[in-house]
Design a protein around this motif. Structure first.
Motif, PDB file in Angstrom:
ATOM      1  N   GLN A  72     -10.328  22.030 -26.356  1.00  0.00           N
ATOM      2  CA  GLN A  72     -10.601  20.952 -25.408  1.00  0.00           C
ATOM      3  C   GLN A  72     -10.676  21.477 -23.981  1.00  0.00           C
ATOM      4  OE1 GLN A  72      -7.310  18.391 -26.506  1.00  0.00           O
ATOM      5  NE2 GLN A  72      -8.675  16.927 -27.519  1.00  0.00           N
ATOM      6  N   LYS A  73      -9.831  22.425 -23.644  1.00  0.00           N
ATOM      7  CA  LYS A  73      -9.867  23.005 -22.304  1.00  0.00           C
ATOM      8  C   LYS A  73     -11.171  23.754 -22.058  1.00  0.00           C
ATOM      9  CE  LYS A  73      -4.838  23.528 -21.786  1.00  0.00           C
ATOM     10  NZ  LYS A  73      -3.710  24.467 -21.695  1.00  0.00           N
ATOM     11  N   GLU A  74     -11.690  24.432 -23.070  1.00  0.00           N
ATOM     12  CA  GLU A  74     -12.970  25.141 -22.938  1.00  0.00           C
ATOM     13  C   GLU A  74     -14.109  24.151 -22.716  1.00  0.00           C
ATOM     14  OE1 GLU A  74     -13.322  27.435 -26.480  1.00  0.00           O
ATOM     15  OE2 GLU A  74     -11.875  28.976 -25.860  1.00  0.00           O
ATOM     16  N   LEU A  75     -14.092  23.048 -23.467  1.00  0.00           N
ATOM     17  CA  LEU A  75     -15.117  22.018 -23.304  1.00  0.00           C
ATOM     18  C   LEU A  75     -15.025  21.397 -21.908  1.00  0.00           C
ATOM     19  CD1 LEU A  75     -17.324  20.114 -24.307  1.00  0.00           C
ATOM     20  CD2 LEU A  75     -15.533  18.718 -25.392  1.00  0.00           C
ATOM     21  N   LEU A  76     -13.827  21.108 -21.454  1.00  0.00           N
ATOM     22  CA  LEU A  76     -13.631  20.537 -20.120  1.00  0.00           C
ATOM     23  C   LEU A  76     -14.133  21.498 -19.046  1.00  0.00           C
ATOM     24  CD1 LEU A  76     -12.436  18.325 -18.296  1.00  0.00           C
ATOM     25  CD2 LEU A  76     -10.236  19.517 -18.439  1.00  0.00           C
ATOM     26  N   HIS A  77     -13.913  22.795 -19.253  1.00  0.00           N
ATOM     27  CA  HIS A  77     -14.388  23.792 -18.279  1.00  0.00           C
ATOM     28  C   HIS A  77     -15.911  23.823 -18.237  1.00  0.00           C
ATOM     29  CE1 HIS A  77     -14.008  27.205 -15.655  1.00  0.00           C
ATOM     30  NE2 HIS A  77     -14.761  27.947 -16.442  1.00  0.00           N
ATOM     31  N   ASP A  78     -16.561  23.746 -19.384  1.00  0.00           N
ATOM     32  CA  ASP A  78     -18.027  23.688 -19.417  1.00  0.00           C
ATOM     33  C   ASP A  78     -18.530  22.464 -18.659  1.00  0.00           C
ATOM     34  OD1 ASP A  78     -18.076  25.976 -20.940  1.00  0.00           O
ATOM     35  OD2 ASP A  78     -18.492  24.965 -22.839  1.00  0.00           O
ATOM     36  N   TYR A  79     -17.887  21.346 -18.889  1.00  0.00           N
ATOM     37  CA  TYR A  79     -18.258  20.082 -18.248  1.00  0.00           C
ATOM     38  C   TYR A  79     -18.139  20.197 -16.726  1.00  0.00           C
ATOM     39  CZ  TYR A  79     -17.876  14.995 -17.278  1.00  0.00           C
ATOM     40  OH  TYR A  79     -18.034  13.712 -16.805  1.00  0.00           O
ATOM     41  N   GLU A  81     -16.750  12.701 -27.591  1.00  0.00           N
ATOM     42  CA  GLU A  81     -16.197  12.774 -28.948  1.00  0.00           C
ATOM     43  C   GLU A  81     -14.902  13.589 -29.030  1.00  0.00           C
ATOM     44  OE1 GLU A  81     -20.389  12.497 -31.535  1.00  0.00           O
ATOM     45  OE2 GLU A  81     -19.435  14.444 -31.159  1.00  0.00           O
ATOM     46  N   GLN A  82     -14.801  14.658 -28.245  1.00  0.00           N
ATOM     47  CA  GLN A  82     -13.720  15.620 -28.456  1.00  0.00           C
ATOM     48  C   GLN A  82     -12.625  15.604 -27.389  1.00  0.00           C
ATOM     49  OE1 GLN A  82     -15.496  19.502 -29.084  1.00  0.00           O
ATOM     50  NE2 GLN A  82     -17.038  18.687 -30.493  1.00  0.00           N
ATOM     51  N   LEU A  83     -12.901  15.009 -26.239  1.00  0.00           N
ATOM     52  CA  LEU A  83     -11.882  14.941 -25.191  1.00  0.00           C
ATOM     53  C   LEU A  83     -11.282  13.544 -25.129  1.00  0.00           C
ATOM     54  CD1 LEU A  83     -13.387  16.843 -22.104  1.00  0.00           C
ATOM     55  CD2 LEU A  83     -11.521  17.578 -23.586  1.00  0.00           C
ATOM     56  N   PRO A  84      -9.990  13.435 -24.786  1.00  0.00           N
ATOM     57  CA  PRO A  84      -9.464  12.111 -24.457  1.00  0.00           C
ATOM     58  C   PRO A  84     -10.193  11.582 -23.224  1.00  0.00           C
ATOM     59  CG  PRO A  84      -7.703  13.739 -24.727  1.00  0.00           C
ATOM     60  CD  PRO A  84      -8.985  14.499 -24.668  1.00  0.00           C
ATOM     61  N   VAL A  85     -10.025  10.308 -22.930  1.00  0.00           N
ATOM     62  CA  VAL A  85     -10.697   9.704 -21.779  1.00  0.00           C
ATOM     63  C   VAL A  85     -10.229  10.396 -20.506  1.00  0.00           C
ATOM     64  CG1 VAL A  85     -10.971   7.606 -20.426  1.00  0.00           C
ATOM     65  CG2 VAL A  85     -10.927   7.488 -22.931  1.00  0.00           C
ATOM     66  N   ILE A  86     -11.161  10.968 -19.754  1.00  0.00           N
ATOM     67  CA  ILE A  86     -10.811  11.666 -18.517  1.00  0.00           C
ATOM     68  C   ILE A  86     -10.856  10.677 -17.360  1.00  0.00           C
ATOM     69  CG2 ILE A  86     -13.219  12.417 -18.201  1.00  0.00           C
ATOM     70  CD1 ILE A  86     -12.106  14.903 -16.793  1.00  0.00           C
ATOM     71  N   THR A  87      -9.784  10.661 -16.585  1.00  0.00           N
ATOM     72  CA  THR A  87      -9.713   9.731 -15.468  1.00  0.00           C
ATOM     73  C   THR A  87      -8.768  10.287 -14.416  1.00  0.00           C
ATOM     74  OG1 THR A  87      -9.287   7.422 -14.842  1.00  0.00           O
ATOM     75  CG2 THR A  87      -7.801   8.411 -16.476  1.00  0.00           C
ATOM     76  N   GLU A  88      -8.529   9.487 -13.367  1.00  0.00           N
ATOM     77  CA  GLU A  88      -7.563   9.872 -12.341  1.00  0.00           C
ATOM     78  C   GLU A  88      -6.158   9.475 -12.791  1.00  0.00           C
ATOM     79  OE1 GLU A  88      -9.225   9.652  -8.085  1.00  0.00           O
ATOM     80  OE2 GLU A  88      -9.970   7.856  -9.066  1.00  0.00           O
ATOM     81  N   ASN A 146     -23.904  -0.393 -34.492  1.00  0.00           N
ATOM     82  CA  ASN A 146     -22.579  -0.434 -33.870  1.00  0.00           C
ATOM     83  C   ASN A 146     -21.708   0.660 -34.464  1.00  0.00           C
ATOM     84  OD1 ASN A 146     -23.184  -2.773 -32.366  1.00  0.00           O
ATOM     85  ND2 ASN A 146     -22.687  -4.087 -34.107  1.00  0.00           N
ATOM     86  N   PHE A 147     -20.704   1.088 -33.745  1.00  0.00           N
ATOM     87  CA  PHE A 147     -19.756   2.062 -34.286  1.00  0.00           C
ATOM     88  C   PHE A 147     -18.374   1.779 -33.708  1.00  0.00           C
ATOM     89  CE2 PHE A 147     -21.696   3.830 -30.501  1.00  0.00           C
ATOM     90  CZ  PHE A 147     -20.644   4.385 -29.786  1.00  0.00           C
ATOM     91  N   LYS A 148     -17.354   2.209 -34.420  1.00  0.00           N
ATOM     92  CA  LYS A 148     -15.974   1.922 -34.028  1.00  0.00           C
ATOM     93  C   LYS A 148     -15.140   3.191 -33.805  1.00  0.00           C
ATOM     94  CE  LYS A 148     -16.125  -2.549 -33.947  1.00  0.00           C
ATOM     95  NZ  LYS A 148     -15.895  -3.291 -32.676  1.00  0.00           N
ATOM     96  N   THR A 149     -15.763   4.342 -33.989  1.00  0.00           N
ATOM     97  CA  THR A 149     -15.025   5.588 -33.792  1.00  0.00           C
ATOM     98  C   THR A 149     -14.871   5.887 -32.306  1.00  0.00           C
ATOM     99  OG1 THR A 149     -15.954   6.453 -35.835  1.00  0.00           O
ATOM    100  CG2 THR A 149     -14.942   8.037 -34.344  1.00  0.00           C
ATOM    101  N   LYS A 150     -13.639   6.081 -31.871  1.00  0.00           N
ATOM    102  CA  LYS A 150     -13.299   6.400 -30.475  1.00  0.00           C
ATOM    103  C   LYS A 150     -13.899   5.389 -29.491  1.00  0.00           C
ATOM    104  CE  LYS A 150     -12.570  10.180 -27.325  1.00  0.00           C
ATOM    105  NZ  LYS A 150     -13.260  10.366 -26.108  1.00  0.00           N
ATOM    106  N   THR A 151     -13.601   4.140 -29.723  1.00  0.00           N
ATOM    107  CA  THR A 151     -14.088   3.073 -28.838  1.00  0.00           C
ATOM    108  C   THR A 151     -12.954   2.276 -28.202  1.00  0.00           C
ATOM    109  OG1 THR A 151     -14.242   1.552 -30.730  1.00  0.00           O
ATOM    110  CG2 THR A 151     -16.236   2.793 -30.132  1.00  0.00           C
ATOM    111  N   ALA A 152     -11.708   2.517 -28.641  1.00  0.00           N
ATOM    112  CA  ALA A 152     -10.583   1.742 -28.104  1.00  0.00           C
ATOM    113  C   ALA A 152     -10.449   1.949 -26.603  1.00  0.00           C
ATOM    114  CB  ALA A 152      -9.293   2.134 -28.820  1.00  0.00           C
ATOM    115  N   PHE A 153     -10.576   3.199 -26.150  1.00  0.00           N
ATOM    116  CA  PHE A 153     -10.532   3.527 -24.726  1.00  0.00           C
ATOM    117  C   PHE A 153     -11.697   4.454 -24.396  1.00  0.00           C
ATOM    118  CE2 PHE A 153      -6.110   2.628 -25.814  1.00  0.00           C
ATOM    119  CZ  PHE A 153      -5.731   1.759 -24.802  1.00  0.00           C
TER     120      PHE A 153
END
Length: 816
Positions: free
Chosen positions: A790-797, A749-756, A712-719
């Motif tokens: 973060q913007k560079e990572l989002l662009h790759d995605y 790990e590095q981006l906030p939760v992406i959603t609409e 189990n892990f608790k890092t970045k699991t709240a949302f």
């Protein structure tokens, strides 16, 4: 207009149309003092009698009683005639005061549309003070005067004068001559009248034949009559379909200058289209879609679906139609039915232009989108069969034409994609240094729990006790928290798509609200987590045709699909109290069957059905312990109670399921998540949007998996978002990743939760909106608030998602 059509056309049925009151003003101003007392007395009496009669019989001829509103609105023609007659009678019997002028001014005084228009503008701008409100009002009046001047100039044009002279010439003749002229004109129109009637019949039959029978309506209560629904609720849509068919006939006639060739060829084409739709519905519970005409392999499959008798009958009918056409063209030829050169050219371009508008139907807030909305077109991408039944096969086909999958990200090229693969391949090597397991040896269960979300989080809603104590405990003691859904009240398949592929829905174009039905079946390769396992199955204790799951799962590499009516039956079928849906206990028992009859690693995708809407039918014997003590404004308390009872049954079923899973000697990890909240809350989306998109999730590994590396892990699991689950389950099971899963890991790990935009997307059919990002503290960010990295990572995605779904598929081979 309200007399004939229920849907609101340009505001006529709302009684807030300035034009209507302007017409009344003109009508009142032209009331003349003439000795037609008996005539107007008769007209008034008949109009009033007609209104009373129609208002009396409509409830018996209407599906939901709404049709009667046509005959109660002030804009109804009988109301206007009766009012005019009353004015006419009064004027003829009262000399003083000037009743003609008085009644004209009363129409302006009662013109709520004009007053509301000015008041709305003032209200919208009242923060700027009364001076600006006054300026706006004056500007409004100046615009009205400008429009009046333009109308005057048009009315004085040569074209208008010519037609006014024709009208004057006609009205000056005797009644006998007028009837002769009308008869002559009617006869000249007869060929086109026949075309119009034929077009309407084709439109009507095509819609009727999409249904299994004629006793029920396709999308309302089963007691409703299909004929009443189609001809009483879908009139405008039928007329629009008929007009499209009419333009096709005229197009062929304009090209060939042969009346019967155009008419009979369209009848033949329509018959083939209707039969093909029927055959595909029988075989796959889905109508003909544009993809069926583009993909040769699919087209061959479609031909193979058709029974040999149908082919023989089709050939015989085709030969007969050709013979009839030849005979009619020789014995009863009709030429020049499309007019002269200008009209002929018009008909040649009209049909292609009209059908081309389908490329813009799904572009929100465009004139064409507004037009289709006004005639009540319902694309229903999540259920293509229902779409064909309520819109007709032609419009549903055209609804699926306007699909732009995704906007091309900047810098997209083969070289760029190769660079991205290399970049994240190195990332994968770094991640894998710390991991020992592989997906292929694990048993991973993705459990989408229908509408599962604890009501206690909804602002203004309070329950006596937590209805899901066990799942709450699992979430706290294991990897768990809140999942941000991209829908509210619906959109199940979209959450499922994101979870299985790792792609974010918000990256897609607004014209692609449902990837399952609009995208997946059109692609040759659809990478998914299921392809990481030697065996993959799906379980859904309901109809498998919804969202085209039978085809989608095959595309995703799922070997077996268990659903009601499949060759792999749903066993242990149980329902709770009066619920029509199979219970979650049934779902979990079927999963346990699959866990015990297979010894290697396996992926299982479970989509439950127990807690599906409606929630106001009192399906359950409510458990007093979990009833609501308080609900938000606009929320039905009994619906909350019924829903809370349902998810408590889910909680109990999950408790027994986890106990059973812990007894199995192989590594099993369960990813449990609710797809969206039920649409029962009256909260304001702008204010409480984030809370209305938070569902429960947890990731649980059984004791055997934990003994063999699962943690189990608790890092970045709240949302988290559904597209994070692939990376999260890889981390939980300590499994090695490939380059794509490494990219998903970095996104997680590095981006906030992406959603609409959770403050805007309020329903199942909401269009994709601008991306929003949810931090682990629950803060809502816009894209420009991300860091440069973060913007560079989002662009790759986004580049990868575009390449796989809409681009040249450079990286697909590396994702298998």
């Amino acid at each position: 207009m309200p007399l004939f059509w229920t849907p609101n056309i340009r505001g006529w049925t709302n009684n807030h149309l300035t034009l209507f009151y302007a017409l009344l003003f003109v009508l009142g101003a032209n009331v003349k003092q003439e000795s037609h007392y008996q005539k107007w007395l008769l007209i008034t009496g008949l109009s009033l009698l007609s209104m009373i009669t129609l208002q009396g019989i409509m409830p018996f001829m209407s599906i939901d009683g709404y049709t009667v509103s046509r005959f109660t609105t002030p804009t109804n023609i009988f109301t206007v005639l009766a009012a005019y007659g009353i004015v006419e009678i009064e004027i003829n019997h009262l000399e003083k005061p000037n009743w003609r002028s008085l009644y004209s001014y009363l129409t302006l005084i009662e013109n709520t549309s004009l007053l509301a228009s000015v008041q709305l503008i003032v209200k919208l701008h009242n923060a700027y003070g009364s001076f600006k409100a006054g300026v706006i009002t004056i500007a409004f009046l100046l615009v009205a005067l400008a429009c009046a001047y333009i109308w005057y100039e048009i009315s004085m044009s040569k074209f208008t004068k010519h037609h006014l002279q024709q009208i004057e010439s006609f009205t000056s003749r005797s009644v006998g001559v007028q009837l002769q002229l009308i008869k002559k004109q009617f006869n000249s129109w007869m060929p086109n009248i026949i075309l119009g009637i034929t077009s309407y019949l084709i439109a009507a039959f095509s819609m009727l034949l999409m249904n299994d029978g004629f006793s029920v309506s396709p999308n309302v209560d089963a007691t409703y009559n299909l004929f009443a629904y189609i001809f009483g609720q879908r009139e405008l849509l039928l007329l629009f379909t008929a007009f499209l068919i009419f333009t096709v006939i005229k197009f062929i006639q304009a090209l060939t200058n042969r009346y019967w060739v155009g008419l009979i060829s369209v009848i033949a084409i329509s018959a083939v289209f209707i039969v093909a739709n029927h055959e595909k519905i029988v075989a796959r519970n889905e109508p003909i879609l544009p993809a069926d005409l583009v993909m040769i392999r699919v087209a061959k499959n479609l031909f193979g679906m058709v029974d040999e008798f149908v082919w023989v009958a089709a050939v015989v009918i085709l030969v007969l139609l050709i013979a009839i056409t030849v005979w009619l063209e020789k014995t009863h030829p009709l030429r020049n039915t499309v007019g002269g050169g200008t009209q002929r050219l018009l008909f040649i371009f009209l049909a292609p232009c009209l059908f081309a508008t389908a490329l813009l139907w799904n572009h929100q807030n465009t004139p064409f989108n507004n037009l289709m909305t006004s005639i009540d077109d319902q694309p229903m991408f999540y259920n293509q069969l229902s779409g064909a039944r309520i819109n007709g096969p032609l419009l549903q086909f055209m609804n699926n034409i306007d699909v732009t999958v995704m906007t091309k990200p900047a810098g997209y090229s083969q070289q760029k994609m190769a660079a991205i693969v290399r970049k994240y391949h190195l990332d994968a090597q770094q991640i894998n240094r710390q991991r020992t397991n592989s997906f292929s040896n694990q048993t991973v269960i993705f459990n989408l729990s229908e509408s599962f979300a604890n009501p206690q989080r909804v602002p203004g809603v309070q329950l006596k006790n937590n209805p899901v104590p066990y799942i709450t405990k699992l979430s706290k003691q294991n990897t768990g928290g809140l999942m941000i859904s991209s829908g509210y009240g619906g959109g199940t398949a979209n959450m499922e798509y994101m979870a299985l592929t790792g792609f974010a829905l918000t990256n897609f174009s607004p014209t692609l609200p449902t990837p399952y039905t609009q995208l997946v079946t059109n692609l040759k390769n659809n990478p998914s987590i299921a392809q990481q396992f030697k065996s993959a199955i799906a379980i859904h204790p309901y109809n498998g045709a919804f969202y085209n799951r039978t085809s989608v799962y095959q595309k995703f590499g799922i070997d077996r699909f268990l659903y009601l009516g499949s060759k792999y039956p749903i066993r242990h079928q149980k329902k709770i109290d009066r619920s029509p849906y199979l219970s979650d206990q049934t779902s979990y028992q079927n999963v346990l069957d699959q866990l015990t009859n297979y010894h290697g690693g396996r992926f299982i995708n479970l989509v439950t059905m127990q807690n599906h809407f409606p929630y106001n039918q009192h399906y359950y014997n409510e458990i007093n312990k979990y009833q609501a003590t308080k609900v938000s404004a606009g929320t039905d308390k009994s619906s909350v109670n019924d829903f809370a009872t349902g998810i408590h049954h889910t909680d109990e079923a999950m408790k027994q399921f986890i106990k059973a899973v812990d007894k199995i000697n192989k590594p099993i990890t369960v990813v449990f998540y609710g797809d969206h909240l039920p649409g029962i809350y009256g909260n304001d989306m702008t204010k409480d949007g984030l809370k209305l998109h938070e569902t429960d999730y947890f990731i649980y590994s059984n004791w055997y998996a934990r003994e063999h590396g699962a943690r189990n892990f608790k890092t970045k699991t709240a949302f988290v978002a559904p597209n994070d689950f692939i990376a999260m389950v890889a981390k939980q099971t300590d499994s090695k990743v490939d380059w794509y899963q490494a990219l998903l890991t970095r996104v997680y790990e590095q981006l906030p939760v992406i959603t609409e935009d959770v403050q805007a997307s309020g329903n199942v059919n909401a269009y994709n909106s601008n991306s929003r990002f949810i931090t682990q503290k629950g803060e809502i960010l816009k894209e420009n608030q991300l860091t440069k990295k973060q913007k560079e990572l989002l662009h790759d995605y986004r580049l990868v998602q575009y390449d796989v779904t809409a681009g040249r598929h450079y990286v697909v081979k590396t994702m298998k």
